[in-house]
Design a protein around this motif. Structure first.
Motif, PDB file in Angstrom:
ATOM      1  N   GLN A   1      59.471  13.245 -12.553  1.00 23.67           N
ATOM      2  CA  GLN A   1      60.057  14.291 -11.723  1.00 23.67           C
ATOM      3  C   GLN A   1      59.242  14.504 -10.447  1.00 23.67           C
ATOM      4  N   LEU A   2      57.926  14.467 -10.557  1.00 27.48           N
ATOM      5  CA  LEU A   2      57.092  14.618  -9.377  1.00 27.48           C
ATOM      6  C   LEU A   2      57.341  13.488  -8.379  1.00 27.48           C
ATOM      7  N   ILE A   3      57.456  12.273  -8.890  1.00 27.90           N
ATOM      8  CA  ILE A   3      57.728  11.138  -8.008  1.00 27.90           C
ATOM      9  C   ILE A   3      59.107  11.287  -7.368  1.00 27.90           C
ATOM     10  N   ALA A   4      60.089  11.668  -8.158  1.00 33.03           N
ATOM     11  CA  ALA A   4      61.455  11.789  -7.640  1.00 33.03           C
ATOM     12  C   ALA A   4      61.580  12.880  -6.591  1.00 33.03           C
ATOM     13  N   THR A   5      60.812  13.942  -6.747  1.00 35.10           N
ATOM     14  CA  THR A   5      60.888  15.069  -5.801  1.00 35.10           C
ATOM     15  C   THR A   5      59.807  15.020  -4.734  1.00 35.10           C
ATOM     16  N   GLN A   6      59.031  13.911  -4.703  1.00 34.84           N
ATOM     17  CA  GLN A   6      57.934  13.767  -3.744  1.00 34.84           C
ATOM     18  C   GLN A   6      56.971  14.950  -3.797  1.00 34.84           C
ATOM     19  N   PHE A   7      56.648  15.367  -5.020  1.00 30.77           N
ATOM     20  CA  PHE A   7      55.658  16.416  -5.277  1.00 30.77           C
ATOM     21  C   PHE A   7      56.076  17.782  -4.751  1.00 30.77           C
ATOM     22  N   THR A   8      57.352  17.979  -4.467  1.00 30.50           N
ATOM     23  CA  THR A   8      57.807  19.277  -3.981  1.00 30.50           C
ATOM     24  C   THR A   8      58.322  20.156  -5.112  1.00 30.50           C
TER      25      THR A   8
ATOM     26  N   SER B   1      58.740  22.919  -7.484  1.00 24.40           N
ATOM     27  CA  SER B   1      58.205  24.260  -7.219  1.00 24.40           C
ATOM     28  C   SER B   1      57.070  24.646  -8.156  1.00 24.40           C
ATOM     29  N   ALA B   2      57.096  24.132  -9.371  1.00 20.13           N
ATOM     30  CA  ALA B   2      56.060  24.518 -10.323  1.00 20.13           C
ATOM     31  C   ALA B   2      54.769  23.732 -10.141  1.00 20.13           C
ATOM     32  N   PHE B   3      54.762  22.729  -9.243  1.00 18.81           N
ATOM     33  CA  PHE B   3      53.579  21.879  -9.135  1.00 18.81           C
ATOM     34  C   PHE B   3      52.515  22.531  -8.265  1.00 18.81           C
ATOM     35  N   HIS B   4      52.749  22.595  -6.962  1.00 17.54           N
ATOM     36  CA  HIS B   4      51.784  23.266  -6.096  1.00 17.54           C
ATOM     37  C   HIS B   4      52.448  23.685  -4.791  1.00 17.54           C
ATOM     38  N   PRO B   5      52.304  24.969  -4.403  1.00 18.73           N
ATOM     39  CA  PRO B   5      53.012  25.481  -3.218  1.00 18.73           C
ATOM     40  C   PRO B   5      52.669  24.760  -1.923  1.00 18.73           C
ATOM     41  N   SER B   6      51.444  24.237  -1.795  1.00 17.65           N
ATOM     42  CA  SER B   6      51.044  23.622  -0.533  1.00 17.65           C
ATOM     43  C   SER B   6      51.837  22.364  -0.220  1.00 17.65           C
ATOM     44  N   LEU B   7      52.567  21.819  -1.212  1.00 14.07           N
ATOM     45  CA  LEU B   7      53.283  20.564  -1.000  1.00 14.07           C
ATOM     46  C   LEU B   7      54.776  20.754  -0.817  1.00 14.07           C
ATOM     47  N   HIS B   8      55.224  21.978  -0.740  1.00 15.90           N
ATOM     48  CA  HIS B   8      56.662  22.224  -0.669  1.00 15.90           C
ATOM     49  C   HIS B   8      57.297  21.697   0.607  1.00 15.90           C
ATOM     50  N   ASP B   9      56.493  21.521   1.663  1.00 14.25           N
ATOM     51  CA  ASP B   9      57.071  21.055   2.929  1.00 14.25           C
ATOM     52  C   ASP B   9      57.080  19.537   3.038  1.00 14.25           C
ATOM     53  N   ASN B  10      56.716  18.854   1.948  1.00 18.92           N
ATOM     54  CA  ASN B  10      56.718  17.396   1.982  1.00 18.92           C
ATOM     55  C   ASN B  10      58.112  16.886   1.618  1.00 18.92           C
ATOM     56  N   ALA B  11      59.068  17.196   2.472  1.00 19.01           N
ATOM     57  CA  ALA B  11      60.458  16.878   2.153  1.00 19.01           C
ATOM     58  C   ALA B  11      61.068  15.947   3.192  1.00 19.01           C
ATOM     59  N   ASP B  12      60.241  15.115   3.830  1.00 20.45           N
ATOM     60  CA  ASP B  12      60.762  14.231   4.873  1.00 20.45           C
ATOM     61  C   ASP B  12      61.166  12.865   4.326  1.00 20.45           C
ATOM     62  N   GLY B  13      61.085  12.703   3.000  1.00 21.84           N
ATOM     63  CA  GLY B  13      61.519  11.452   2.383  1.00 21.84           C
ATOM     64  C   GLY B  13      60.424  10.413   2.274  1.00 21.84           C
ATOM     65  N   ALA B  14      59.289  10.615   2.938  1.00 22.78           N
ATOM     66  CA  ALA B  14      58.201   9.639   2.880  1.00 22.78           C
ATOM     67  C   ALA B  14      57.444   9.786   1.566  1.00 22.78           C
ATOM     68  N   HIS B  15      57.026   8.672   1.015  1.00 23.85           N
ATOM     69  CA  HIS B  15      56.239   8.718  -0.203  1.00 23.85           C
ATOM     70  C   HIS B  15      54.836   9.209   0.117  1.00 23.85           C
ATOM     71  N   MET B  16      54.417  10.252  -0.577  1.00 25.69           N
ATOM     72  CA  MET B  16      53.076  10.800  -0.382  1.00 25.69           C
ATOM     73  C   MET B  16      52.045   9.819  -0.934  1.00 25.69           C
ATOM     74  N   PRO B  17      51.108   9.311  -0.114  1.00 30.23           N
ATOM     75  CA  PRO B  17      50.068   8.434  -0.647  1.00 30.23           C
ATOM     76  C   PRO B  17      49.257   9.162  -1.717  1.00 30.23           C
ATOM     77  N   LEU B  18      49.005   8.484  -2.805  1.00 33.02           N
ATOM     78  CA  LEU B  18      48.283   9.059  -3.929  1.00 33.02           C
ATOM     79  C   LEU B  18      47.162   8.106  -4.323  1.00 33.02           C
ATOM     80  N   TRP B  19      45.919   8.573  -4.227  1.00 32.66           N
ATOM     81  CA  TRP B  19      44.753   7.782  -4.622  1.00 32.66           C
ATOM     82  C   TRP B  19      44.287   8.315  -5.970  1.00 32.66           C
ATOM     83  N   ILE B  20      44.117   7.403  -6.916  1.00 32.70           N
ATOM     84  CA  ILE B  20      43.864   7.791  -8.296  1.00 32.70           C
ATOM     85  C   ILE B  20      42.558   7.184  -8.794  1.00 32.70           C
TER      86      ILE B  20
END
Length: 274
Positions: free
Chosen positions: A43-50, A52-71
């Motif tokens: 779900q996080l991948i499908a919604t690009q981390f937006t 609502s229950a994940f983290h408020p600071s990422l709600h504006d990441n709705a431009d369709g670009a995949h958020m780079p994730l370093w693990i």
């Protein structure tokens, strides 16, 4: 910074997930979550981390670009959940520019040492007070070595689980504003009840061990910084302050070492690609 400069760091620990949101090299926010299920990750991948229950600071990441994730992960089952995310980069020991790293060294220890070097230089000793309590020493560009023992919480849990009648005697945590300076966290050394006896045995033995390792490191590297990180860092710092304040005053509590190290690895990787 534009959305294209944003990226996430994920440190997968034994007990929790540790997250950080960056804008370029600037750390914006950090937070922790429990380990995630496969459905949660999808779900996080499908919604690009937006979500609502994940983290408020990422709600504006709705431009369709995949958020780079370093693990950086020490739990393979959790790592596997992110394998299909095409914007994920898994950090390995080969990407950590230190000599002497052995194949079974935890990636979290290596990256935290790299983070310590980034902010205080070297030589440096990192004490990571997580599920396991680890010591990692670095001099120049080489790993000197270290040690691993059960962390504070794990010692209490193990004693409770392996015995028939003993309680989990881990003292309650104080608010963060008080935790580092509160001597009342310490139990009586010579206890008159089982709960205090367990706390005394674990805490005073652990503090004595910390003192022995730190003093031995300072004999080899007298001017070296010693950094304390990990989830139990403030509690251990409070114990050290109450029992050996002179030594504690020379330690530095730094909660974000793993993220400074991940930032360094990412920076070197981007340089290599340019």
């Amino acid at each position: 910074m534009s959305c294209s400069d944003r990226w996430l760091a994920l440190s997968i620990g034994n007990s929790r997930l540790h997250w950080a949101a960056f804008s370029g090299n600037d750390l914006q926010q950090t937070w922790d979550t429990p380990h995630l299920s496969a459905a949660d990750v999808q779900q996080l991948i499908a919604t690009q981390f937006t979500k609502s229950a994940f983290h408020p600071s990422l709600h504006d990441n709705a431009d369709g670009a995949h958020m780079p994730l370093w693990i950086a992960s020490v739990v393979s089952q959790q790592s596997l959940l992110w394998q299909k995310y095409d914007a994920a980069t898994f950090i390995t020991l080969e990407q950590v520019p230190l000599a002497g790293l052995y194949p079974t060294l935890g990636i979290d220890r290596a990256i935290a040492a790299l983070g310590a070097i980034a902010i205080v230089g070297r030589p440096v000793l990192v004490i990571d007070a997580g599920t396991a309590l680890t010591f990692t020493g670095v001099d120049g560009a080489r790993l000197i070595g270290g040690a691993i023992l059960p962390g504070l919480g794990l010692q209490f849990q193990t004693l409770q689980q392996a015995t028939a009648a003993l309680p989990n005697a881990l003292p309650a945590a104080l608010p963060a504003s008080e935790e580092r300076v509160a001597p009342q966290l310490l139990p009586p050394r010579w206890a008159l009840n089982t709960t205090d006896a367990i706390a005394s045995g674990i805490i005073y033995t652990l503090v004595a061990g910390l003192q022995a390792f730190v003093n031995d490191w300072w004999q080899q590297f007298p001017a070296s910084p010693v950094l304390l990180t990990g989830g139990d860092r403030d509690r251990l710092y409070a114990y050290l302050t109450a029992t050996m304040p002179a030594m504690a005053s020379k330690l530095t509590v730094e909660p974000q070492l793993i993220f400074w190290g991940m930032r360094s690895v990412r920076g070197e990787s981007l340089k290599a690609e340019s």
